[in-house]
Design an enzyme around this catalytic site. Structure first.
Site, PDB file in Angstrom:
ATOM      1  N   GLY A 171      48.665  41.385  35.727  1.00 40.04           N
ATOM      2  CA  GLY A 171      50.024  40.984  35.356  1.00 40.04           C
ATOM      3  C   GLY A 171      50.671  42.078  34.514  1.00 40.04           C
ATOM      4  N   GLY A 172      51.642  41.666  33.708  1.00 43.38           N
ATOM      5  CA  GLY A 172      52.358  42.622  32.864  1.00 43.38           C
ATOM      6  C   GLY A 172      51.440  43.390  31.926  1.00 43.38           C
ATOM      7  N   GLY A 406      59.814  77.701  48.087  1.00 48.96           N
ATOM      8  CA  GLY A 406      60.066  76.846  46.930  1.00 48.96           C
ATOM      9  C   GLY A 406      58.786  76.606  46.146  1.00 48.96           C
ATOM     10  N   ALA A 407      57.671  76.494  46.869  1.00 47.98           N
ATOM     11  CA  ALA A 407      56.396  76.237  46.202  1.00 47.98           C
ATOM     12  C   ALA A 407      56.023  77.412  45.300  1.00 47.98           C
ATOM     13  CB  ALA A 407      55.310  75.975  47.234  1.00 47.98           C
TER      14      ALA A 407
HETATM   15  C1  HXC Z   1      43.678  31.682  27.709  1.00 47.75           C
HETATM   16  C2  HXC Z   1      41.924  32.314  29.013  1.00 47.75           C
HETATM   17  C3  HXC Z   1      42.763  33.171  29.766  1.00 47.75           C
HETATM   18  C4  HXC Z   1      44.133  33.214  29.406  1.00 47.75           C
HETATM   19  C5  HXC Z   1      40.776  33.337  30.551  1.00 47.75           C
HETATM   20  N1  HXC Z   1      40.704  32.456  29.533  1.00 47.75           N
HETATM   21  N2  HXC Z   1      42.031  33.778  30.716  1.00 47.75           N
HETATM   22  N3  HXC Z   1      42.384  31.598  27.995  1.00 47.75           N
HETATM   23  N4  HXC Z   1      44.540  32.457  28.367  1.00 47.75           N
HETATM   24  N5  HXC Z   1      44.977  34.000  30.043  1.00 47.75           N
HETATM   25  C6  HXC Z   1      39.520  31.783  29.068  1.00 47.75           C
HETATM   26  C7  HXC Z   1      38.972  30.770  30.029  1.00 47.75           C
HETATM   27  O1  HXC Z   1      39.613  29.543  29.849  1.00 47.75           O
HETATM   28  C8  HXC Z   1      37.507  30.724  29.627  1.00 47.75           C
HETATM   29  O2  HXC Z   1      37.375  29.939  28.468  1.00 47.75           O
HETATM   30  C9  HXC Z   1      37.224  32.152  29.227  1.00 47.75           C
HETATM   31  O3  HXC Z   1      38.487  32.741  28.936  1.00 47.75           O
HETATM   32  C10 HXC Z   1      36.550  32.944  30.302  1.00 47.75           C
HETATM   33  O4  HXC Z   1      37.275  32.787  31.512  1.00 47.75           O
HETATM   34  P1  HXC Z   1      36.569  32.459  32.901  1.00 47.75           P
HETATM   35  O5  HXC Z   1      37.619  32.025  33.817  1.00 47.75           O
HETATM   36  O6  HXC Z   1      35.390  31.575  32.677  1.00 47.75           O
HETATM   37  O7  HXC Z   1      36.016  33.899  33.280  1.00 47.75           O
HETATM   38  P2  HXC Z   1      35.894  34.565  34.722  1.00 47.75           P
HETATM   39  O8  HXC Z   1      35.302  33.617  35.686  1.00 47.75           O
HETATM   40  O9  HXC Z   1      35.180  35.857  34.496  1.00 47.75           O
HETATM   41  O10 HXC Z   1      37.393  34.863  35.184  1.00 47.75           O
HETATM   42  C11 HXC Z   1      38.180  35.786  34.503  1.00 47.75           C
HETATM   43  C12 HXC Z   1      39.641  35.681  34.944  1.00 47.75           C
HETATM   44  C13 HXC Z   1      40.134  34.223  34.866  1.00 47.75           C
HETATM   45  C14 HXC Z   1      39.763  36.188  36.408  1.00 47.75           C
HETATM   46  C15 HXC Z   1      40.451  36.631  34.063  1.00 47.75           C
HETATM   47  O11 HXC Z   1      39.806  33.721  33.572  1.00 47.75           O
HETATM   48  C16 HXC Z   1      41.597  34.078  35.055  1.00 47.75           C
HETATM   49  O12 HXC Z   1      42.086  34.092  36.177  1.00 47.75           O
HETATM   50  N6  HXC Z   1      42.306  33.902  33.952  1.00 47.75           N
HETATM   51  C17 HXC Z   1      43.750  33.699  33.984  1.00 47.75           C
HETATM   52  C18 HXC Z   1      44.468  34.949  34.299  1.00 47.75           C
HETATM   53  C19 HXC Z   1      45.941  34.786  34.190  1.00 47.75           C
HETATM   54  O13 HXC Z   1      46.582  34.183  35.082  1.00 47.75           O
HETATM   55  N7  HXC Z   1      46.498  35.267  33.093  1.00 47.75           N
HETATM   56  C20 HXC Z   1      47.914  35.183  32.802  1.00 47.75           C
HETATM   57  C21 HXC Z   1      48.550  36.285  33.622  1.00 47.75           C
HETATM   58  S1  HXC Z   1      50.219  36.437  33.286  1.00 47.75           S
HETATM   59  P3  HXC Z   1      36.026  29.165  28.085  1.00 47.75           P
HETATM   60  O14 HXC Z   1      36.371  28.431  26.840  1.00 47.75           O
HETATM   61  O15 HXC Z   1      35.716  28.290  29.251  1.00 47.75           O
HETATM   62  O16 HXC Z   1      34.985  30.239  27.868  1.00 47.75           O
HETATM   63  C22 HXC Z   1      50.228  37.610  32.130  1.00 47.75           C
HETATM   64  C23 HXC Z   1      51.599  38.014  31.748  1.00 47.75           C
HETATM   65  C24 HXC Z   1      51.531  39.210  30.852  1.00 47.75           C
HETATM   66  O17 HXC Z   1      49.286  38.061  31.665  1.00 47.75           O
HETATM   67  C25 HXC Z   1      52.910  39.741  30.728  1.00 47.75           C
HETATM   68  C26 HXC Z   1      52.969  40.892  29.816  1.00 47.75           C
HETATM   69  C27 HXC Z   1      54.306  41.476  29.780  1.00 47.75           C
END
Ligand code: HXC
Length: 519
Positions: A171-172, A406-407
């Site tokens: 993402g971002g 040019g290069a």
């Molecule tokens: C809060 C999160 C989290 C998040 C993971 N966790 N991502 N908590 N916010 N964004 C937590 C899970 O709930 C879990 O908690 C622990 O971290 C480990 O995650 P798992 O899913 O068990 O790990 P894994 O299987 O290795 O998967 C990793 C992952 C997946 C692929 C990153 O967690 C995932 O898809 N997370 C969400 C990604 C996402 O959509 N993020 C937002 C994107 S938008 P517990 O307590 O069970 O250990 C964004 C915008 C940014 O980022 C913009 C900036 C400008």
């Protein structure tokens, strides 16, 4: 509470903080073949040099019952340390705490060390391993990212900024690394993309795996987003240390000069015969680079991306330099969109951080064709020309063989303020190669010849004539565009001498808010 109890409380809190999300999650991290944030920092920094800050900081979110789940340090380890005795600032996201997701407080911790690094004038290294924005915090997390991005932008060209991706970066969140100077990735467990495979499938119907979408090899070879790829996390962290040995602490300092045991006056006869007799035959430019630099040591940047140009760091006579070289082994060393972008960014980095540029030229021209023109080669080629033309660091250019059109101008020519421009006797500096020139100048004369053999004979005659006149370094030398024609075997000491003479070089650009490089 007695003082002893207070001391014990501190010790307890510290060991609790050091456990991040707890032993189970650390185990899970290890099972994936990943190190924890603290283990990574330990490898990166000189032994015992780490000073951690904000170990007791906690998030303040109360949505979704978050107030009941808090971890000391809140998912990022931040602080300062040294690498080879020089100060650096570091943050390492801790995946064991809410998946390393970015909260408001995590952002504050990261921004604190970024601000300190600018004040002190020291590099920032960010180790990314995060699930992105902390979902429970919503817009506060987004604001947190923005605070980091703004600091990345302000620090650019002031202090070196390095990003290591050692887990998800999606993402971002990808934009902080993208705004830094160098991105390191590891072969396994590390990926970067704006939208993940599920969203890609929904929007475009394309099925793609995480690795094929944003794995290290994709970014190292296809997108050019990653500058370095390592097999293991340890190798990656050691490579960051190596990179920093060529780079000064900030834009006001010079890179560190080290005494070299490799004699500056070392000559290498092998260079006298490295250029093949046939001008269309390839050779490996990395051999030339390895031969002329100190101890044959070259740290190549962007090794697998746009291989028709080589960029990287080395030392020559102990002086760190940035090397840019056309690679005749790939696409005959032609300049195209990707190689122009790659080299332009590198030249600008070196110039921002006072690292002299050594350019080795063997370029037949720009790659022709609709794909390049539609892709905007005009603008991309202009980036490289702009980067060289605005650079005020010492610029030394050696033309080994072809340098056409040019290069020729783009590749650190005299008119782009090249300080010392040497050529090997095998250099061919002209508007274009003999083939094209004869085609343009004698097409009518040749087509008037009736028999096919006669046409070929005439074309060959004209090409020989053209080559004798123009495929040499002496035309350019006659006009002073080339300062000297040198024996290839002497290249090392001639470059080192030039670097020494140029040590006190001062050059400037006109005052302006900023330039308008054709981005
Ligand atoms: C809060 C999160 C989290 C998040 C993971 N966790 N991502 N908590 N916010 N964004 C937590 C899970 O709930 C879990 O908690 C622990 O971290 C480990 O995650 P798992 O899913 O068990 O790990 P894994 O299987 O290795 O998967 C990793 C992952 C997946 C692929 C990153 O967690 C995932 O898809 N997370 C969400 C990604 C996402 O959509 N993020 C937002 C994107 S938008 P517990 O307590 O069970 O250990 C964004 C915008 C940014 O980022 C913009 C900036 C400008």
């Amino acid at each position: 509470m007695s003082n002893q109890n207070k001391l014990n409380e501190l010790i307890d809190l510290r060991s609790k903080a050091r456990l991040g999300g707890g032993e189970k999650r650390i185990e899970k991290q290890h099972e994936k073949g990943k190190l924890t944030a603290r283990e990574r920092v330990e490898i990166l920094l000189d032994e015992g040099s780490f000073e951690e800050y904000d170990m007791f900081k906690e998030h303040r979110c109360t949505n979704f019952g978050m107030e009941k789940t808090k971890f000391l340090g809140d998912g990022v380890v931040t602080g300062s340390g040294t690498i080879d005795g020089r100060v650096v600032y570091v943050f390492a996201q801790d995946f064991t705490v809410f998946g390393g997701s970015l909260s408001e407080t995590m952002s504050q911790k990261i921004c604190k060390i970024m601000d300190m690094a600018v004040k002190v004038g020291a590099p920032v290294i960010g180790i990314n391993d995060s699930g992105g924005a902390r979902i429970q915090e919503g817009v506060q997390s987004l604001a947190g990212y923005s605070e980091i991005f703004q600091r990345n932008i302000q620090s650019s060209g002031v202090i070196p900024q390095i990003s290591a991706i050692m887990g998800p970066c999606a993402g971002g969140a990808v934009y902080s690394p993208a705004l830094t100077d160098f991105i390191f990735m590891t072969e396994h467990n590390s990926y970067m993309f704006l939208t993940g495979p599920k969203v890609v499938k929904t929007v475009t119907g394309e099925s793609v795996t995480v690795d094929d979408l944003g794995g290290a090899n994709v970014h190292a070879s296809k997108s050019g987003v990653a500058h370095f790829v390592s097999d293991t996390e340890e190798e990656c962290l050691l490579l960051i240390r190596k990179l920093l040995s060529f780079i000064p602490q900030n834009n006001l300092e010079e890179p560190i000069f080290t005494e070299s045991t490799d004699p500056a006056e070392r000559v290498d006869d092998v260079l006298n015969s490295i250029i093949p007799d046939s001008t269309n035959q390839a050779y490996d430019m990395t051999e030339v680079i390895a031969t002329i630099v100190d101890d044959n040591e070259f740290l190549e940047v962007h090794k697998d991306f746009a291989k028709n140009i080589i960029v990287g760091f080395a030392k020559m006579g102990g002086q760190p330099v940035g090397i840019v070289a056309n690679q005749p082994k790939y696409l005959a060393g032609v300049l195209d969109i990707e190689s122009s972008r790659k080299a332009a960014r590198f030249v600008r980095f070196c110039d921002a951080f006072n690292i002299p540029l050594v350019t080795l030229v063997d370029v037949p021209g720009f790659l022709p064709g609709t794909k390049q023109e539609y892709g905007g080669i005009i603008g991309h080629g202009a980036k490289l020309m702009f980067a060289y033309g605005e650079a005020t660091v010492p610029k030394i250019t050696i033309t080994l063989r072809k340098s056409y059109g040019g290069a020729h101008i783009v590749m650190s020519s005299k008119q782009l303020r090249g300080d010392i421009n040497y050529a090997w006797p095998s250099a061919e500096i002209a508007v274009m190669g003999a083939e094209g020139a004869v085609e343009v100048l004698y097409a009518r004369e040749i087509s008037a010849i009736e028999d096919e053999d006669g046409k070929i004979k005439k074309a060959e005659e004209k090409k020989d004539e053209y080559n004798k006149l123009f495929a040499t370094p002496y035309r350019a030398a006659q006009y002073g565009y080339i300062d000297d024609v040198i024996e290839p075997r002497n290249t090392r000491f001639r470059v080192i001498r030039a670097l020494q003479r140029l040590q006190t070089k001062k050059d400037t650009n006109l005052p302006r808010k900023h330039c308008n490089i054709p981005l």
